[in-house]
Every structure is written in C-alpha cells, then in structure tokens.
Design an enzyme around this catalytic site. Structure first.
Site, PDB file in Angstrom:
ATOM      1  N   ASP A  62       0.875  -1.174   0.000  1.00 41.53           N
ATOM      2  CA  ASP A  62       0.000   0.000   0.000  1.00 41.53           C
ATOM      3  C   ASP A  62       0.914   1.227   0.000  1.00 41.53           C
ATOM      4  O   ASP A  62       1.659   1.441   0.961  1.00 41.53           O
ATOM      5  CB  ASP A  62      -0.886  -0.034   1.254  1.00 41.53           C
ATOM      6  CG  ASP A  62      -1.808   1.156   1.349  1.00 41.53           C
ATOM      7  OD1 ASP A  62      -1.620   2.137   0.592  1.00 41.53           O
ATOM      8  OD2 ASP A  62      -2.708   1.117   2.204  1.00 41.53           O
ATOM      9  N   VAL A  63       0.858   2.028  -1.058  1.00 46.22           N
ATOM     10  CA  VAL A  63       1.792   3.156  -1.170  1.00 46.22           C
ATOM     11  C   VAL A  63       1.609   4.193  -0.061  1.00 46.22           C
ATOM     12  O   VAL A  63       2.507   4.996   0.190  1.00 46.22           O
ATOM     13  CB  VAL A  63       1.700   3.858  -2.552  1.00 46.22           C
ATOM     14  CG1 VAL A  63       2.033   2.900  -3.685  1.00 46.22           C
ATOM     15  CG2 VAL A  63       0.342   4.510  -2.774  1.00 46.22           C
ATOM     16  N   ASN A  72       2.594   6.421  -9.778  1.00 51.32           N
ATOM     17  CA  ASN A  72       1.341   6.434 -10.557  1.00 51.32           C
ATOM     18  C   ASN A  72       0.123   6.063  -9.719  1.00 51.32           C
ATOM     19  O   ASN A  72      -0.996   6.489 -10.044  1.00 51.32           O
ATOM     20  CB  ASN A  72       1.496   5.463 -11.739  1.00 51.32           C
ATOM     21  CG  ASN A  72       0.168   5.042 -12.315  1.00 51.32           C
ATOM     22  OD1 ASN A  72      -0.446   5.760 -13.110  1.00 51.32           O
ATOM     23  ND2 ASN A  72      -0.337   3.879 -11.888  1.00 51.32           N
ATOM     24  N   SER A 132      -2.674  15.331 -12.450  1.00 44.42           N
ATOM     25  CA  SER A 132      -3.915  15.395 -13.233  1.00 44.42           C
ATOM     26  C   SER A 132      -4.168  16.847 -13.599  1.00 44.42           C
ATOM     27  O   SER A 132      -3.774  17.761 -12.851  1.00 44.42           O
ATOM     28  CB  SER A 132      -5.077  14.880 -12.373  1.00 44.42           C
ATOM     29  OG  SER A 132      -6.314  15.297 -12.923  1.00 44.42           O
ATOM     30  N   TYR A 164      -9.099  15.155  -4.192  1.00 46.70           N
ATOM     31  CA  TYR A 164      -8.303  14.682  -5.338  1.00 46.70           C
ATOM     32  C   TYR A 164      -7.489  15.832  -5.949  1.00 46.70           C
ATOM     33  O   TYR A 164      -6.278  15.705  -6.180  1.00 46.70           O
ATOM     34  CB  TYR A 164      -9.244  14.071  -6.379  1.00 46.70           C
ATOM     35  CG  TYR A 164      -8.558  13.453  -7.572  1.00 46.70           C
ATOM     36  CD1 TYR A 164      -8.068  12.153  -7.509  1.00 46.70           C
ATOM     37  CD2 TYR A 164      -8.419  14.154  -8.770  1.00 46.70           C
ATOM     38  CE1 TYR A 164      -7.450  11.565  -8.614  1.00 46.70           C
ATOM     39  CE2 TYR A 164      -7.798  13.584  -9.871  1.00 46.70           C
ATOM     40  CZ  TYR A 164      -7.321  12.290  -9.790  1.00 46.70           C
ATOM     41  OH  TYR A 164      -6.709  11.712 -10.887  1.00 46.70           O
ATOM     42  N   ALA A 208      -6.617  18.633  -4.563  1.00 48.38           N
ATOM     43  CA  ALA A 208      -5.581  19.081  -3.616  1.00 48.38           C
ATOM     44  C   ALA A 208      -4.395  18.120  -3.635  1.00 48.38           C
ATOM     45  O   ALA A 208      -3.234  18.544  -3.612  1.00 48.38           O
ATOM     46  CB  ALA A 208      -6.173  19.183  -2.208  1.00 48.38           C
ATOM     47  N   LYS A 214      -3.421  16.262  -6.115  1.00 47.71           N
ATOM     48  CA  LYS A 214      -2.711  16.362  -7.396  1.00 47.71           C
ATOM     49  C   LYS A 214      -1.951  17.690  -7.504  1.00 47.71           C
ATOM     50  O   LYS A 214      -0.885  17.750  -8.113  1.00 47.71           O
ATOM     51  CB  LYS A 214      -3.686  16.183  -8.556  1.00 47.71           C
ATOM     52  CG  LYS A 214      -4.299  14.765  -8.626  1.00 47.71           C
ATOM     53  CD  LYS A 214      -3.233  13.698  -8.775  1.00 47.71           C
ATOM     54  CE  LYS A 214      -3.810  12.317  -9.018  1.00 47.71           C
ATOM     55  NZ  LYS A 214      -2.757  11.297  -9.178  1.00 47.71           N
TER      56      LYS A 214
HETATM   57  N1  LIG Z   1      -8.099   7.662 -15.515  1.00 47.33           N
HETATM   58  C1  LIG Z   1      -8.101   8.975 -15.588  1.00 47.33           C
HETATM   59  O1  LIG Z   1      -8.979   9.581 -16.233  1.00 47.33           O
HETATM   60  C2  LIG Z   1      -6.993   9.781 -14.926  1.00 47.33           C
HETATM   61  C3  LIG Z   1      -6.899  11.138 -15.220  1.00 47.33           C
HETATM   62  C4  LIG Z   1      -5.897  11.881 -14.624  1.00 47.33           C
HETATM   63  C5  LIG Z   1      -5.005  11.292 -13.762  1.00 47.33           C
HETATM   64  N2  LIG Z   1      -5.119   9.964 -13.476  1.00 47.33           N
HETATM   65  C6  LIG Z   1      -4.158   9.387 -12.527  1.00 47.33           C
HETATM   66  O2  LIG Z   1      -3.470   8.307 -13.126  1.00 47.33           O
HETATM   67  C7  LIG Z   1      -3.103   7.363 -12.113  1.00 47.33           C
HETATM   68  C8  LIG Z   1      -3.588   5.982 -12.519  1.00 47.33           C
HETATM   69  O3  LIG Z   1      -5.005   6.017 -12.640  1.00 47.33           O
HETATM   70  P1  LIG Z   1      -5.849   4.875 -13.371  1.00 47.33           P
HETATM   71  O4  LIG Z   1      -6.924   5.552 -14.093  1.00 47.33           O
HETATM   72  O5  LIG Z   1      -4.921   3.961 -14.091  1.00 47.33           O
HETATM   73  O6  LIG Z   1      -6.464   4.134 -12.097  1.00 47.33           O
HETATM   74  P2  LIG Z   1      -6.921   2.607 -11.928  1.00 47.33           P
HETATM   75  O7  LIG Z   1      -7.882   2.637 -10.800  1.00 47.33           O
HETATM   76  O8  LIG Z   1      -7.338   2.033 -13.234  1.00 47.33           O
HETATM   77  O9  LIG Z   1      -5.567   1.878 -11.481  1.00 47.33           O
HETATM   78  C9  LIG Z   1      -4.892   2.289 -10.319  1.00 47.33           C
HETATM   79  C10 LIG Z   1      -3.940   1.207  -9.866  1.00 47.33           C
HETATM   80  O10 LIG Z   1      -3.325   1.682  -8.657  1.00 47.33           O
HETATM   81  C11 LIG Z   1      -3.453   0.701  -7.647  1.00 47.33           C
HETATM   82  N3  LIG Z   1      -3.560   1.333  -6.335  1.00 47.33           N
HETATM   83  C12 LIG Z   1      -4.560   2.129  -5.888  1.00 47.33           C
HETATM   84  N4  LIG Z   1      -4.319   2.473  -4.615  1.00 47.33           N
HETATM   85  C13 LIG Z   1      -3.157   1.886  -4.256  1.00 47.33           C
HETATM   86  C14 LIG Z   1      -2.391   1.868  -3.060  1.00 47.33           C
HETATM   87  N5  LIG Z   1      -2.804   2.498  -1.951  1.00 47.33           N
HETATM   88  N6  LIG Z   1      -1.224   1.179  -3.048  1.00 47.33           N
HETATM   89  C15 LIG Z   1      -0.817   0.494  -4.131  1.00 47.33           C
HETATM   90  N7  LIG Z   1      -1.502   0.475  -5.294  1.00 47.33           N
HETATM   91  C16 LIG Z   1      -2.650   1.172  -5.349  1.00 47.33           C
HETATM   92  C17 LIG Z   1      -4.727  -0.067  -7.989  1.00 47.33           C
HETATM   93  O11 LIG Z   1      -4.735  -1.338  -7.374  1.00 47.33           O
HETATM   94  C18 LIG Z   1      -4.652  -0.108  -9.510  1.00 47.33           C
HETATM   95  O12 LIG Z   1      -3.891  -1.211  -9.948  1.00 47.33           O
HETATM   96  C19 LIG Z   1      -3.723   7.876 -10.815  1.00 47.33           C
HETATM   97  O13 LIG Z   1      -2.746   8.586 -10.079  1.00 47.33           O
HETATM   98  C20 LIG Z   1      -4.800   8.807 -11.296  1.00 47.33           C
HETATM   99  O14 LIG Z   1      -5.108   9.798 -10.349  1.00 47.33           O
HETATM  100  C21 LIG Z   1      -6.097   9.182 -14.044  1.00 47.33           C
END
Ligand SMILES: NC(=O)c1ccc[n+]([C@@H]2O[C@H](COP(=O)([O-])OP(=O)(O)OC[C@H]3O[C@@H](n4cnc5c(N)ncnc54)[C@H](O)[C@@H]3O)[C@@H](O)[C@H]2O)c1
Length: 244
Positions: free
Chosen positions: A60-61, A87, A139, A152, A154, A156
């Site tokens: 867990d990060v 990420n 983001s 969220y 805040a 980012k």
């Molecule tokens: N999808 C979008 O539209 C979008 C837009 C802007 C930014 N982002 C950012 O991109 C990144 C990835 O998003 P995504 O859309 O791929 O999300 P997702 O939910 O599809 O995947 C996220 C991954 O992170 C893992 N994860 C979540 N919490 C965790 C924790 N506490 N410890 C370890 N692993 C953890 C999950 O298990 C999953 O495998 C995030 O930081 C998100 O904020 C996403």
C-alpha cells in the site's frame, strides 16, 4: 528510446495507466518492479513475454514502511533502480460540504503521501549513484480544480509542488523530476464515473476523444529516456487539449 540496463519501479502498475507504463518501459528495454496493492499477475505475464525481467511487490503506497520495503525488495531482486514512476492513485469524490474526513485522508494519503514515501526511499539511492528519473502522475484537475474533487485536486496540486521542489533538490545529482498531467483516460477510474461527467469531459476536449492509457505511457517513457535529459521540474499535460 533505449532503456536497456535500466530498472523501473511503477506504483499502481497492476492496472490502468500504470499497467501501460510498465509494459511500455519494458518494450523499450527496462526491467520492471510493479508495486500494487492488488495482484499484478497479468502484467507480469505480459512483460515476461516481452522478454524483460519483472517482479511484483504487494504494498500500500500510503504506508511509509511498506513503500521503503518495496524499494528494498527492488534492489534485492533487480540489483539497481533507475526510474521511479509514482502512478498509484484513487478518487473518493464528493462536494466539500459533504466530504468526510475518511474521504479526505484516504485520497491525500494514497495520492500525495504515496509519492513522498517512494521519493523518500529512492532519493538517497539516486543521490549516491548521481543519476535517476522520477515521474509523478498528477492530473489536469490538480491545475484547474474540479467540482466534487476537493481531496483529489488538492492531492494532485500537492504532487506538482512536490515535483518542483524535489527537482530543485536533486538536480545537482543529475536526477530529473517531472510530472505528467492527464485529462480523462479510459481506465477503471473513468469507467465508474457518471455518464454525464464523461460526456462533459469529452465535449471540453479539443481532440474530442478520451485518452488511452498508452497515450500517457509514451510520454512517461520519453521523460525516462535520454531524449528528455534537459527537462526537469516540468508538468506535461497529456489531455488532448481538455484544459488549455
Ligand atoms: N483515468 C483517468 O482519467 C486519470 C486522469 C488523470 C489522472 N489519473 C491518474 O493516473 C493514475 C492511474 O489512474 P488509473 O486511471 O490507471 O487508475 P486505476 O484505478 O485504473 O488503477 C490504479 C492502480 O493503482 C493501484 N492502487 C490504488 N491504490 C493503491 C495503493 N494504496 N497502493 C498500491 N496500489 C494502489 C490499484 O490497485 C490499480 O492497480 C492515478 O494517479 C490517477 O489519479 C487518471
């Protein structure tokens, strides 16, 4: 872009954008450590097929100790570390007058403290070896704010301050620190959003489409490569013109 002999650690690499980043880095020659709180078995198989070394650490990060342990495991299994991709991220949306303390804390702890935890663990390594690249996934909502996402946005925005500060601190040790700011990307995080929110996002995007995870991954790979060696402290939007 050649990332051969490099080792990358990707948080949240088990799914979505992180999965795509891990695969893209491997396709360019890097060996990969995936850190995720859920199983990363599928990604591991995909990277093995590419022919690169790959390991996974379940962590867990938001936990300082689990994060430093994951970095230690990377050094034990892959013997070095060159690229850190922060990420992993979550959202727990709600208007601020209804947001609970739990919603606030969870998002700040995973998204912002999670980045700090890994940067804190790798900084002494990168400083000592006088090389390294850190890419933090923020983001566009950290730049512009977003209705219903006080926690969220805040977190980012905090990542952007963290990126610029660490870029200043590690620059003299030949470490580049940048952030990538996606707009809407087609992953599980997006799929759970209400349809009207998705429609609004597409309508405000100049390229009139939602990004695929690879669109983000390619920019991360570029920032990890030598082609980007003179870029640091930067926030690169990858949003199809959603926030100009
Ligand atoms: N999808 C979008 O539209 C979008 C837009 C802007 C930014 N982002 C950012 O991109 C990144 C990835 O998003 P995504 O859309 O791929 O999300 P997702 O939910 O599809 O995947 C996220 C991954 O992170 C893992 N994860 C979540 N919490 C965790 C924790 N506490 N410890 C370890 N692993 C953890 C999950 O298990 C999953 O495998 C995030 O930081 C998100 O904020 C996403």
């Amino acid at each position: 872009m050649n990332l051969q002999n490099k080792v990358a650690l990707v948080t949240g690499g088990g799914a979505g954008i992180g999965r795509s980043i891990a695969i893209d880095l491997a396709m360019h020659g890097a060996d990969v450590m995936i850190v995720d709180r859920q199983s990363a078995d599928q990604v591991i198989d995909e990277i093995k097929k590419i022919g690169r070394k790959v390991f996974a650490a379940q962590a867990d990060v938001s936990s300082f100790s689990e994060s430093s342990r994951a970095v230690a495991v990377t050094l034990e299994s892959l013997c070095r570390l060159d690229l850190l991709i922060n990420n992993a991220g979550i959202n727990k949306d709600g208007v601020v007058w209804k947001m609970t303390e739990e919603q606030w804390d969870a998002v700040i702890d995973v998204n912002l403290k999670g980045c700090f935890n890994f940067i804190r663990a790798v900084a002494p390594i990168f400083k000592e070896q006088k090389s390294g690249k850190i890419v933090n996934i923020t983001s566009i909502n950290g730049l512009r704010g977003k209705f219903g996402q006080a926690n969220y946005a805040a977190s980012k925005a905090g990542i952007i301050g963290l990126t610029k500060t660490v870029a200043r601190e590690l620059g003299k040790f030949n470490v580049n620190v940048n952030a990538v700011a996606p707009g809407m990307v087609e992953t599980e995080m997006m799929r759970v959003l209400p349809q009207d929110v998705k429609d609004k996002s597409i309508s405000e995007t100049v390229l009139e489409r939602v990004a695929q995870p690879e669109d983000i991954a390619h920019v991360v790979t570029f920032l990890c490569s030598d082609y980007a060696r003179h870029i640091t402290g930067e926030v690169i939007k990858v949003d199809g013109g959603q926030y100009i």
